[in-house]
Design an enzyme around this catalytic site. Structure first.
Site, PDB file in Angstrom:
ATOM      1  N   ARG A 285       0.862  -1.184   0.000  1.00  0.00           N
ATOM      2  CA  ARG A 285       0.000   0.000   0.000  1.00  0.00           C
ATOM      3  C   ARG A 285       0.891   1.224   0.000  1.00  0.00           C
ATOM      4  O   ARG A 285       2.101   1.116   0.142  1.00  0.00           O
ATOM      5  CB  ARG A 285      -0.943  -0.003   1.212  1.00  0.00           C
ATOM      6  CG  ARG A 285      -0.299  -0.595   2.443  1.00  0.00           C
ATOM      7  CD  ARG A 285      -0.674   0.060   3.727  1.00  0.00           C
ATOM      8  NE  ARG A 285      -0.501   1.485   3.730  1.00  0.00           N
ATOM      9  CZ  ARG A 285       0.653   2.104   3.973  1.00  0.00           C
ATOM     10  NH1 ARG A 285       1.764   1.408   4.182  1.00  0.00           N
ATOM     11  NH2 ARG A 285       0.726   3.417   3.987  1.00  0.00           N
TER      12      ARG A 285
ATOM     13  N   ALA B   4       0.873   5.144  -2.177  1.00  0.00           N
ATOM     14  CA  ALA B   4       0.836   5.483  -3.602  1.00  0.00           C
ATOM     15  C   ALA B   4       2.136   5.172  -4.356  1.00  0.00           C
ATOM     16  O   ALA B   4       2.103   4.542  -5.419  1.00  0.00           O
ATOM     17  CB  ALA B   4       0.442   6.948  -3.773  1.00  0.00           C
TER      18      ALA B   4
ATOM     19  N   ASP C 159      -1.928  10.573  -1.758  1.00  0.00           N
ATOM     20  CA  ASP C 159      -2.148   9.624  -2.842  1.00  0.00           C
ATOM     21  C   ASP C 159      -2.442  10.324  -4.159  1.00  0.00           C
ATOM     22  O   ASP C 159      -2.287   9.728  -5.215  1.00  0.00           O
ATOM     23  CB  ASP C 159      -3.285   8.671  -2.484  1.00  0.00           C
ATOM     24  CG  ASP C 159      -2.843   7.617  -1.492  1.00  0.00           C
ATOM     25  OD1 ASP C 159      -2.695   6.457  -1.893  1.00  0.00           O
ATOM     26  OD2 ASP C 159      -2.621   7.950  -0.315  1.00  0.00           O
TER      27      ASP C 159
ATOM     28  N   LYS D  27      -5.056   9.542   3.448  1.00  0.00           N
ATOM     29  CA  LYS D  27      -5.870   8.615   4.213  1.00  0.00           C
ATOM     30  C   LYS D  27      -6.966   9.345   4.992  1.00  0.00           C
ATOM     31  O   LYS D  27      -6.759  10.428   5.513  1.00  0.00           O
ATOM     32  CB  LYS D  27      -4.976   7.827   5.177  1.00  0.00           C
ATOM     33  CG  LYS D  27      -5.664   6.710   5.933  1.00  0.00           C
ATOM     34  CD  LYS D  27      -6.376   5.733   5.023  1.00  0.00           C
ATOM     35  CE  LYS D  27      -5.482   5.110   3.987  1.00  0.00           C
ATOM     36  NZ  LYS D  27      -6.212   4.221   3.048  1.00  0.00           N
TER      37      LYS D  27
END
Length: 353
Positions: free
Chosen positions: A45, A47, A238, A249
């Site tokens: 996980r 980006a 991201d 997030k």
């Protein structure tokens, strides 16, 4: 350095982030389909790491094709790219990496390159992205380290460290850069519900490096800010829109508002590939909605009543007005971000001439 992912002769090897911090184990993806599953299930996980993982997935699919020629492989190449692009919608680095692989394939195909040459070139490109990501993260740390306090608390949300990249990290790269410069910082890591990336991953990473760290529940940051325990906030991203709005997030937006209220600088750290000039504002950033089970259950145990409604967006968008600066490998961007992006991009184009 933590090896988040690496290319091997057998496939792509990932540290399993769903098992951390109590178990350090690895997953070997031996096909591009397995790489896609690893991204979806958040074994990997973050980006930048997702982008490089997808590039390696493309290279793996090319390596394993039954096609005999580049032309014969072309339809399969498109299917591989489409499968990997469909894994997670918010992280723009995913699409940046796949587009880069597509552009290379188109160039090689246009030059009538052999399939063997195409396979080698796609792998070389993925490995170049891997090395470049680590170098970019270290540059982010060099640019961002001086922005951190000489001593005091630094709050971060989620995990934007080595585990979210190919190594070193973005937000945690800034913190590492500060520590390497001799600054005495103490990190406060939001637990980051519902997947607990802060409690599980950020805390584990920083403890591995011997950086003082305290995990706090997501609803504690305002109280700590009021007590004067937080001198700066640094998070990852991201996707960053052209106007400076940043998706990170879920829960980041509320931290930014609290930082603004308490007069605390709020920084976003991300590589240039996370900036999406085609997305004009944060309103246009697609937000991934994840499974309700991540909220209703933890460790296999149900926490909520049967049948209750669940909302589980993976990200939120922090408006540019709350962001003190965006730290990239090329330097620090300041508001107004449309202008600073244009100026930095123009200067780089000029320098390349």
């Amino acid at each position: 350095m933590i090896l988040t992912l690496e290319w091997t002769s057998d496939g792509v090897r990932f540290i399993d982030q769903t098992k951390l911090p109590l178990e350090e184990s690895y997953v070997l993806a031996t096909s591009y389909e397995q790489v896609a599953d690893v991204i979806v299930t958040m074994v990997v996980r973050g980006a930048p790491a997702i982008g490089v993982s997808a590039a390696m997935g493309v290279a793996l699919g090319a390596k394993q094709t039954a096609a005999k020629t580049t032309e014969e492989f072309a339809p399969e190449f498109e299917r591989i790219c489409a499968r990997l692009a469909g894994t997670r919608p918010t992280a723009v680095n995913l699409f940046w990496a796949i587009d880069r692989m597509k552009a290379l394939f188109a160039k090689l195909r246009g030059a009538s390159a052999s399939l063997a040459d195409v396979q080698k070139a796609l792998l070389d490109e993925a490995l170049t992205m891997y090395d470049q990501d680590i170098a970019d993260c270290k540059a982010i740390g060099q640019h961002g380290g001086p922005l951190m306090p000489e001593e005091g608390g630094v709050l971060t949300h989620c995990n934007a460290g080595a585990l979210a990249t190919c190594g070193y990290g973005t937000a945690l790269g800034v913190i590492r850069g500060a520590v390497e410069a001799g600054k005495q910082v103490h990190v406060y890591a939001d637990e980051t519900r519902p997947f607990l990336q802060g409690a599980r991953l950020t805390a584990w990473e920083l403890m591995e490096d011997g950086i003082p760290t305290t995990v706090i529940c997501d609803n504690m940051s305002a109280s700590l800010m009021r007590q004067g325990k937080i001198q700066a906030v640094v998070v990852g991203a991201d996707r960053i829109a052209a106007n400076g709005d940043a998706a990170n997030k879920i829960g980041t937006y509320s931290v930014a508002i609290l930082a603004k209220e308490h007069g605390i600088p709020f920084y976003v750290a991300a590589p240039w590939s996370t900036i999406d000039r085609a997305t004009l504002t944060g309103d246009a950033i697609p937000i991934e909605e994840r499974s309700a089970v991540e909220v209703t259950h933890h460790g296999g145990k149900q926490l909520t009543p049967h049948g209750v409604g669940i909302c589980n967006p993976a990200f939120d968008v922090t408006p540019a007005k709350y962001i003190t600066g965006i730290i990239t490998e090329r330097g620090v961007l300041r508001a107004p971000y449309e202008e600073s992006l244009r100026v930095m991009e123009s200067s780089l184009v000029e320098a390349a001439r």
